[in-house]
Design a protein around this motif. Sequence first.
Motif, short mmCIF file in Angstrom:
data_model
loop_
_atom_site.label_atom_id
_atom_site.label_comp_id
_atom_site.label_asym_id
_atom_site.label_seq_id
_atom_site.Cartn_x
_atom_site.Cartn_y
_atom_site.Cartn_z
N PRO A 145 -33.62 -68.76 -16.77
CA PRO A 145 -32.55 -68.06 -17.51
C PRO A 145 -31.22 -68.08 -16.76
O PRO A 145 -30.16 -68.18 -17.38
N LEU A 146 -31.26 -68.01 -15.45
CA LEU A 146 -30.02 -68.06 -14.68
C LEU A 146 -29.31 -69.40 -14.86
O LEU A 146 -28.08 -69.45 -14.99
N ALA A 147 -30.08 -70.47 -14.84
CA ALA A 147 -29.48 -71.79 -15.02
C ALA A 147 -28.83 -71.90 -16.39
O ALA A 147 -27.72 -72.44 -16.54
N GLY A 148 -29.51 -71.36 -17.43
CA GLY A 148 -28.93 -71.39 -18.76
C GLY A 148 -27.68 -70.54 -18.85
O GLY A 148 -26.68 -70.94 -19.49
N LEU A 149 -27.69 -69.39 -18.21
CA LEU A 149 -26.53 -68.51 -18.20
C LEU A 149 -25.34 -69.18 -17.52
O LEU A 149 -24.21 -69.14 -18.02
N ARG A 150 -25.61 -69.83 -16.40
CA ARG A 150 -24.52 -70.50 -15.67
C ARG A 150 -23.93 -71.64 -16.50
O ARG A 150 -22.71 -71.82 -16.57
N GLN A 210 -15.83 -71.54 -19.92
CA GLN A 210 -14.68 -71.64 -19.03
C GLN A 210 -13.80 -72.84 -19.38
O GLN A 210 -12.58 -72.78 -19.29
N ARG A 211 -14.45 -73.94 -19.78
CA ARG A 211 -13.69 -75.15 -20.12
C ARG A 211 -12.95 -75.00 -21.45
O ARG A 211 -11.90 -75.62 -21.64
N ARG A 212 -13.49 -74.19 -22.36
CA ARG A 212 -12.93 -74.13 -23.71
C ARG A 212 -11.96 -72.97 -23.91
O ARG A 212 -11.18 -72.98 -24.87
N LEU A 213 -12.02 -71.99 -23.04
CA LEU A 213 -11.17 -70.82 -23.22
C LEU A 213 -9.74 -71.13 -22.80
O LEU A 213 -9.49 -71.84 -21.82
N GLU A 214 -8.79 -70.59 -23.55
CA GLU A 214 -7.37 -70.80 -23.23
C GLU A 214 -6.77 -69.66 -22.42
O GLU A 214 -5.79 -69.86 -21.70
N SER A 215 -7.35 -68.49 -22.52
CA SER A 215 -6.82 -67.34 -21.79
C SER A 215 -7.24 -67.39 -20.32
O SER A 215 -8.42 -67.59 -20.00
N ASP A 216 -6.28 -67.20 -19.42
CA ASP A 216 -6.58 -67.18 -17.99
C ASP A 216 -7.53 -66.02 -17.65
O ASP A 216 -8.43 -66.18 -16.82
N ASP A 217 -7.32 -64.87 -18.29
CA ASP A 217 -8.18 -63.71 -18.00
C ASP A 217 -9.61 -63.99 -18.42
O ASP A 217 -10.57 -63.65 -17.69
N ALA A 249 -24.14 -65.75 -11.10
CA ALA A 249 -25.35 -66.54 -11.33
C ALA A 249 -25.71 -67.34 -10.08
O ALA A 249 -26.88 -67.45 -9.71
N ASP A 250 -24.69 -67.90 -9.41
CA ASP A 250 -24.94 -68.65 -8.17
C ASP A 250 -25.50 -67.75 -7.07
O ASP A 250 -26.41 -68.13 -6.34
N ARG A 251 -24.93 -66.54 -6.96
CA ARG A 251 -25.40 -65.61 -5.93
C ARG A 251 -26.84 -65.21 -6.19
O ARG A 251 -27.68 -65.18 -5.27
N LEU A 252 -27.17 -64.91 -7.44
CA LEU A 252 -28.55 -64.54 -7.77
C LEU A 252 -29.49 -65.71 -7.58
O LEU A 252 -30.64 -65.54 -7.16
#
Length: 336
Positions: free
Chosen positions: A132-137, A144-151, A163-166
């Motif tokens: 599940p973590l791999a899918g979440l990441r 992240q690639r498709r969003l236009e808002s910096d926030d 996800a990487d830390r877990l």
Amino acid sequence: MSEMAWRAWAGQMATGVALVDAELRLRWLNPALVECLEFGFRHAPGLPLGVLLADADEGMARAAKVLVEQRPTQWRAVPLASGSGREIRADIALQPFDDGLLLEVHVLAEPLAAASPLSATLRGFAHEVKNPLAGLRGAAQLLQRRLESDDLRALAGLIIDEADRLGTLANRLLHHDGAAQLGPVNIHQLLEWLADLLQAEPTPPQLHHDYDPSVPDLHGDADRLQQILLNLARNALEAGARTLTLRTRVEHGVRLGEHMLRTALRVDVIDDGPGVPAALRDTLFQPLVSGRADGTGLGLALSREIAHEHGGELRCGSRPGCTTFSLYLPLERPHD
């Protein structure tokens, strides 16, 4: 209040209490302390204070110092002498009383055994959580690639980082790598990371910061210490807290486990929730103990395990409206 009246009152207390005379001999113990130590202290009056302590010589020396200086002091996690041979540790408050000393003994919950089933439980959990973590990441990367808002891209990046830390923690558990990855850690950076994470919640809590700017870096595993802080904050919010205070202090003359330290770091996570239920206080840090129907009971057990591997301790004080979890960590190499 006369001493006889005081003894009658103290005899009803659930906290262990003892009176010591000017020669550091026991004058009186209340029933709670007798029961705690599992000793037949019928003939306790006249015995040296050291009979209560696993390290009698050190305890007598420290008590003598309190008597001479006439200043109250606190002993942390002191090993006590038990009639059954069972390991008992307690926080002890000493203060001058008449011509002797008054001791208040607050017994600590028993530490996790070295071969705790917690680690095996967590390895099983780590195995199940990796997919599940791999899918979440992966999903967060696409967002992240498709969003236009910096926030919004920053929030997606936060999901990837977590996800990487877990995933790293899961790999350590699966490969039986119990050694912490030690290095310099700035505790305030970890607390600011926690604050950023909490502010990303749908209903973020109100946060107060009470930092001691003199706190130096400590030697620890940043990922694992992050896990403790996150567990404490999550527990508070899930218990109904709406306000969290993150506080740091340097304490002097602190006993952690078997070691006396000149200086130690104390990190407090304070919440305004309903408090720890009385039925859970003695078993709060044990695995699979939870006050919530949907809780796993692993967060606090894991947190105490991480604190112990850093040579530190995790303690809790709680009443309705104010619960404080205190993480103690050494700021130096421990010495006896």
